[in-house]
Design a protein around this motif. Structure first.
Motif, PDB file in Angstrom:
ATOM      1  N   GLY A   1     -10.688   4.074   5.922  1.00  0.00           N
ATOM      2  CA  GLY A   1      -9.965   5.022   5.090  1.00  0.00           C
ATOM      3  C   GLY A   1      -8.939   5.783   5.911  1.00  0.00           C
ATOM      4  O   GLY A   1      -9.275   6.343   6.955  1.00  0.00           O
ATOM      5  N   VAL A   2      -7.695   5.816   5.453  1.00  0.00           N
ATOM      6  CA  VAL A   2      -6.618   6.489   6.198  1.00  0.00           C
ATOM      7  C   VAL A   2      -5.794   7.336   5.238  1.00  0.00           C
ATOM      8  O   VAL A   2      -5.928   7.239   4.014  1.00  0.00           O
ATOM      9  N   ALA A   3      -4.938   8.164   5.809  1.00  0.00           N
ATOM     10  CA  ALA A   3      -4.052   9.012   5.010  1.00  0.00           C
ATOM     11  C   ALA A   3      -2.706   8.333   4.833  1.00  0.00           C
ATOM     12  O   ALA A   3      -2.405   7.299   5.449  1.00  0.00           O
ATOM     13  N   ALA A   4      -1.858   8.925   4.021  1.00  0.00           N
ATOM     14  CA  ALA A   4      -0.512   8.387   3.796  1.00  0.00           C
ATOM     15  C   ALA A   4       0.285   8.416   5.091  1.00  0.00           C
ATOM     16  O   ALA A   4       0.155   9.339   5.898  1.00  0.00           O
ATOM     17  N   GLY A   5       1.114   7.403   5.282  1.00  0.00           N
ATOM     18  CA  GLY A   5       1.970   7.353   6.467  1.00  0.00           C
ATOM     19  C   GLY A   5       1.281   6.832   7.711  1.00  0.00           C
ATOM     20  O   GLY A   5       1.846   6.901   8.805  1.00  0.00           O
ATOM     21  N   TYR A   6       0.079   6.291   7.556  1.00  0.00           N
ATOM     22  CA  TYR A   6      -0.675   5.801   8.722  1.00  0.00           C
ATOM     23  C   TYR A   6       0.110   4.750   9.488  1.00  0.00           C
ATOM     24  O   TYR A   6       0.064   4.698  10.721  1.00  0.00           O
ATOM     25  N   ASP A   7       0.850   3.902   8.781  1.00  0.00           N
ATOM     26  CA  ASP A   7       1.578   2.810   9.422  1.00  0.00           C
ATOM     27  C   ASP A   7       2.726   3.304  10.301  1.00  0.00           C
ATOM     28  O   ASP A   7       3.223   2.555  11.145  1.00  0.00           O
ATOM     29  N   ARG A   8       3.169   4.567  10.122  1.00  0.00           N
ATOM     30  CA  ARG A   8       4.248   5.095  10.953  1.00  0.00           C
ATOM     31  C   ARG A   8       3.767   5.417  12.363  1.00  0.00           C
ATOM     32  O   ARG A   8       4.576   5.525  13.292  1.00  0.00           O
ATOM     33  N   PHE A   9       2.472   5.570  12.520  1.00  0.00           N
ATOM     34  CA  PHE A   9       1.922   5.952  13.822  1.00  0.00           C
ATOM     35  C   PHE A   9       1.082   4.842  14.444  1.00  0.00           C
ATOM     36  O   PHE A   9       1.147   4.621  15.652  1.00  0.00           O
TER      37      PHE A   9
ATOM     38  N   LEU B   1       3.409  -4.187   8.734  1.00  0.00           N
ATOM     39  CA  LEU B   1       3.462  -4.621   7.327  1.00  0.00           C
ATOM     40  C   LEU B   1       4.513  -5.702   7.140  1.00  0.00           C
ATOM     41  O   LEU B   1       5.666  -5.537   7.542  1.00  0.00           O
ATOM     42  N   ILE B   2       4.108  -6.821   6.526  1.00  0.00           N
ATOM     43  CA  ILE B   2       5.054  -7.911   6.282  1.00  0.00           C
ATOM     44  C   ILE B   2       5.355  -8.076   4.791  1.00  0.00           C
ATOM     45  O   ILE B   2       6.346  -8.704   4.420  1.00  0.00           O
TER      46      ILE B   2
END
Length: 403
Positions: A122-130, A135-136
């Motif tokens: 479980g993660v918060a919004a914007g996790y992929d920025r850090f 993401l493809i």
């Protein structure tokens, strides 16, 4: 000029008995190969682990309960709640870039005849920025998905291929169970896991998936950990200590009840452990160099005996004791140094092969190569001293009589 002449004489003696010289070098070759291979593999593994940990961000940390201060069990009041997260964000608004409770669970799903085991994070919004989430297809969920506890999920491309036989499966749905609650998940994104030493060594058959932490039942009761990406412009250690101290104070706990761990700290720990292991294993491998040195001493004693008349002739023609000593010492050092150079090549070859199989870039340490060659030459110098002194001290008359 005399020194160069001694080198030529030593090389001539080595060439005259090539097989014997090679067998004499073998102990040194094996010793140096082992040391170079072990240290290179250790440095390569350490570099790969550091790169992987660094890819998560050196400003990444956990703030958590200090388990050494928990006597029997964790009370509900000890857990870190959404209120604690919000309090931290208000207090350290410039330092906390991302924060979420650490929520983890596992499940399984079936699409048609295909089944898959899932590791749910479980993660918060914007996790992929850090985090290192490439993401493809599609996108990571946003704040509205988190606030609305929407059943969205980001999956691994390998899972997409396994269940749907294609990569782009954004919008597809599947059912899974979390803590006894049946959920119909909608795929919002597909990510690709980058190759690393961890993926090479990972034998797990489950696929890691990301969901809004609010979509995981029980998240609101609190967590043992908070995931944080802190201000990269400031000291991670100082920020971690400040976050932990603040939680300890506002939750009225004993000093040190909350602590932190960071990617930066883990890198330091990995470097320390790997350095100690490489040093210890390398020292054990270096023992074979001593065995090689004994072999050099043995063969040099044989060489002195075989060349007794030569020594007598040289002395009768005016060669001094120091000249004879230097000649045989140079021969011993050359034998050992040549073995060391061959060993360096062999060690690098073994390390390159091992790292190629593991899919890791080879890290070569030039300083270690220089040290290995110098040390091997030193072994030849040390073990060649006794035979050289024996040759230098020979009585020329007795040497000329030797048959």
């Amino acid at each position: 000029m005399l020194f160069i002449e001694n080198i030529k004489l030593a090389l001539s003696a080595i060439k005259a008995n090539k097989m014997r010289a090679f067998l004499t070098m073998l102990g040194v070759i094996i010793g140096v190969s082992s040391v170079i291979a072990i240290t290179s593999i250790g440095a390569s593994a350490r570099g790969a682990i550091n790169d992987q940990l660094s890819s998560t961000g050196l400003n990444y940390m956990y703030v958590m309960i200090n388990w050494s201060m928990v006597e029997d069990y964790v009370e509900l009041s000890d857990l870190l709640t959404i209120e604690d997260m919000e309090a931290l964000e208000r207090r350290f608004s410039e330092d906390i870039l991302y924060i979420a409770p650490y929520v983890y669970n596992s499940s399984e799903t079936q699409v048609g005849r295909q089944t898959a085991d899932l590791s749910i994070l479980g993660v918060a919004a914007g996790y992929d920025r850090f985090a290192n989430v490439n993401l493809i297809h599609g996108q990571m969920f946003d704040q509205r998905d988190v606030d609305g506890s929407r059943d969205k999920i980001v999956i691994d491309v390998e899972m997409a291929r396994h269940l749907y036989n294609r990569d782009d499966v954004v919008g597809e749905q599947f059912s899974m169970e979390l803590l006894g609650e049946e959920k119909l998940m909608t795929i919002s994104g597909v990510y690709e896991l980058e190759e690393s030493i961890f993926t090479t060594l990972d034998t797990s058959t489950s696929y890691r998936c990301y969901v809004p932490y609010t979509a995981v039942p029980g998240w609101d009761t609190g967590s043992n950990y908070l995931e944080i990406y802190a201000n990269p412009e400031k000291s991670v250690a100082e920020q971690g200590e400040a976050f932990a101290a603040y939680l300890t104070r506002v939750k009225d706990k004993e000093e040190g009840f909350y602590t932190y761990d960071s990617a930066e700290g883990q890198i330091s720990m990995v470097n320390e452990v790997m350095s100690i292991l490489s040093l210890a294993i390398g020292a054990i491998a270096a023992i074979s160099l001593l065995v090689g040195g004994i072999g050099i001493m043995n063969i040099m004693l044989v060489s002195v005996t075989e060349r007794t008349r030569e020594i007598g002739i040289r002395k009768s023609l005016g060669a001094r004791t120091g000249d004879i000593l230097t000649q045989f010492l140079i021969e011993a050092v050359l034998l050992s140094a040549i073995g060391g150079i061959i060993g360096v090549g062999g060690g690098l070859g073994l390390a390159a092969l091992g790292m190629a199989i593991a899919g890791v870039n080879l890290v070569v340490q030039p300083a270690m190569i220089v040290v290995a060659v110098i040390f091997s030459a030193g072994v030849g110098l040390f073990f060649g001293l006794f035979p050289a002194r024996k040759a230098a001290r020979m009585d020329p008359i007795e040497a000329l009589r030797y048959e």
